[in-house]
Design a protein around this motif. Structure first.
Motif, PDB file in Angstrom:
ATOM      1  N   GLU A 196       0.872  -1.157   0.000  1.00  0.00           N
ATOM      2  CA  GLU A 196       0.000   0.000   0.000  1.00  0.00           C
ATOM      3  C   GLU A 196       0.919   1.219   0.000  1.00  0.00           C
ATOM      4  OE1 GLU A 196      -3.553   0.074   2.706  1.00  0.00           O
ATOM      5  OE2 GLU A 196      -2.417   1.734   3.557  1.00  0.00           O
TER       6      GLU A 196
ATOM      7  N   TYR B  24      -2.450   0.276  -4.436  1.00  0.00           N
ATOM      8  CA  TYR B  24      -2.483  -1.008  -3.738  1.00  0.00           C
ATOM      9  C   TYR B  24      -2.349  -2.136  -4.738  1.00  0.00           C
ATOM     10  CZ  TYR B  24      -4.315  -4.828  -0.882  1.00  0.00           C
ATOM     11  OH  TYR B  24      -4.477  -6.004  -0.216  1.00  0.00           O
TER      12      TYR B  24
ATOM     13  N   VAL C 217       1.438  -5.174   3.188  1.00  0.00           N
ATOM     14  CA  VAL C 217       0.139  -5.561   3.731  1.00  0.00           C
ATOM     15  C   VAL C 217       0.057  -7.076   3.838  1.00  0.00           C
ATOM     16  CG1 VAL C 217      -2.348  -5.434   3.325  1.00  0.00           C
ATOM     17  CG2 VAL C 217      -0.894  -3.527   2.668  1.00  0.00           C
ATOM     18  N   ASP C 218      -0.524  -7.549   4.918  1.00  0.00           N
ATOM     19  CA  ASP C 218      -0.760  -8.977   5.106  1.00  0.00           C
ATOM     20  C   ASP C 218      -1.746  -9.440   4.043  1.00  0.00           C
ATOM     21  OD1 ASP C 218      -1.579 -11.515   5.913  1.00  0.00           O
ATOM     22  OD2 ASP C 218      -1.533 -10.997   8.032  1.00  0.00           O
TER      23      ASP C 218
ATOM     24  N   ARG D 173      -3.650 -11.811   3.861  1.00  0.00           N
ATOM     25  CA  ARG D 173      -4.891 -12.378   4.396  1.00  0.00           C
ATOM     26  C   ARG D 173      -5.918 -11.296   4.681  1.00  0.00           C
ATOM     27  NH1 ARG D 173      -1.337 -15.742   8.469  1.00  0.00           N
ATOM     28  NH2 ARG D 173      -0.497 -13.664   8.491  1.00  0.00           N
ATOM     29  N   GLN D 174      -5.489 -10.030   4.698  1.00  0.00           N
ATOM     30  CA  GLN D 174      -6.416  -8.933   4.906  1.00  0.00           C
ATOM     31  C   GLN D 174      -7.085  -8.608   3.584  1.00  0.00           C
ATOM     32  OE1 GLN D 174      -3.707  -5.908   6.367  1.00  0.00           O
ATOM     33  NE2 GLN D 174      -4.690  -5.995   8.359  1.00  0.00           N
ATOM     34  N   LYS D 175      -8.376  -8.418   3.615  1.00  0.00           N
ATOM     35  CA  LYS D 175      -9.103  -8.024   2.396  1.00  0.00           C
ATOM     36  C   LYS D 175      -9.038  -6.512   2.286  1.00  0.00           C
ATOM     37  CE  LYS D 175     -11.913 -11.848   1.544  1.00  0.00           C
ATOM     38  NZ  LYS D 175     -12.501 -12.280   0.352  1.00  0.00           N
ATOM     39  N   LYS D 176      -8.898  -6.046   1.071  1.00  0.00           N
ATOM     40  CA  LYS D 176      -8.829  -4.609   0.811  1.00  0.00           C
ATOM     41  C   LYS D 176      -9.850  -4.258  -0.244  1.00  0.00           C
ATOM     42  CE  LYS D 176      -6.780  -0.526   0.611  1.00  0.00           C
ATOM     43  NZ  LYS D 176      -6.943   0.427   1.620  1.00  0.00           N
ATOM     44  N   GLU D 177     -10.718  -3.310   0.056  1.00  0.00           N
ATOM     45  CA  GLU D 177     -11.667  -2.828  -0.940  1.00  0.00           C
ATOM     46  C   GLU D 177     -11.018  -1.670  -1.657  1.00  0.00           C
ATOM     47  OE1 GLU D 177     -15.570  -1.993   0.480  1.00  0.00           O
ATOM     48  OE2 GLU D 177     -15.506  -3.650   1.894  1.00  0.00           O
TER      49      GLU D 177
END
Length: 102
Positions: free
Chosen positions: A32, A63, A92-93, A95-99
């Motif tokens: 990011e 991103y 960024v991990d 496993r984290q979702k990013k919109e």
């Protein structure tokens, strides 16, 4: 320099946990990159593979996946060459979702 052979699977597992697998070098990392201002959509092709999110605080978040440090430095060089003020760079991990809004 002395070289010691790996004697069993447990030692091999410890070595791979410590030094990583050769396959790890080809993994993609998510980054990011936050810049000051809203980057015009006409620059999207310059940052191919990255999505843009325009934040309410006036920043733009780029991103997306980055293969290695050389690619990351290339992206940062583009930010610099465009004269964009860099706010932050975060790995960024995955496993984290990013919109995102592209």
């Amino acid at each position: 320099m002395e070289i010691y052979p790996i004697r069993n699977k447990k030692e091999a597992q410890i070595m791979s946990e410590t030094y990583g697998s050769p396959d790890d070098h080809h993994a993609h990392f998510l980054y990011e990159i936050r810049i000051k201002g809203h980057l015009d959509a006409r620059w999207a092709d310059r940052f191919e593979g990255m999505s843009f999110t325009y934040e309410s605080d006036g920043t733009t978040i780029l991103y997306g996946p980055v293969v290695d440090q050389a690619e990351l430095h290339g992206l940062l060089r583009k930010v610099r060459d465009l004269g964009l003020p860099l706010v932050s760079v975060l790995q960024v991990d995955p496993r984290q979702k990013k919109e995102t809004n592209k």
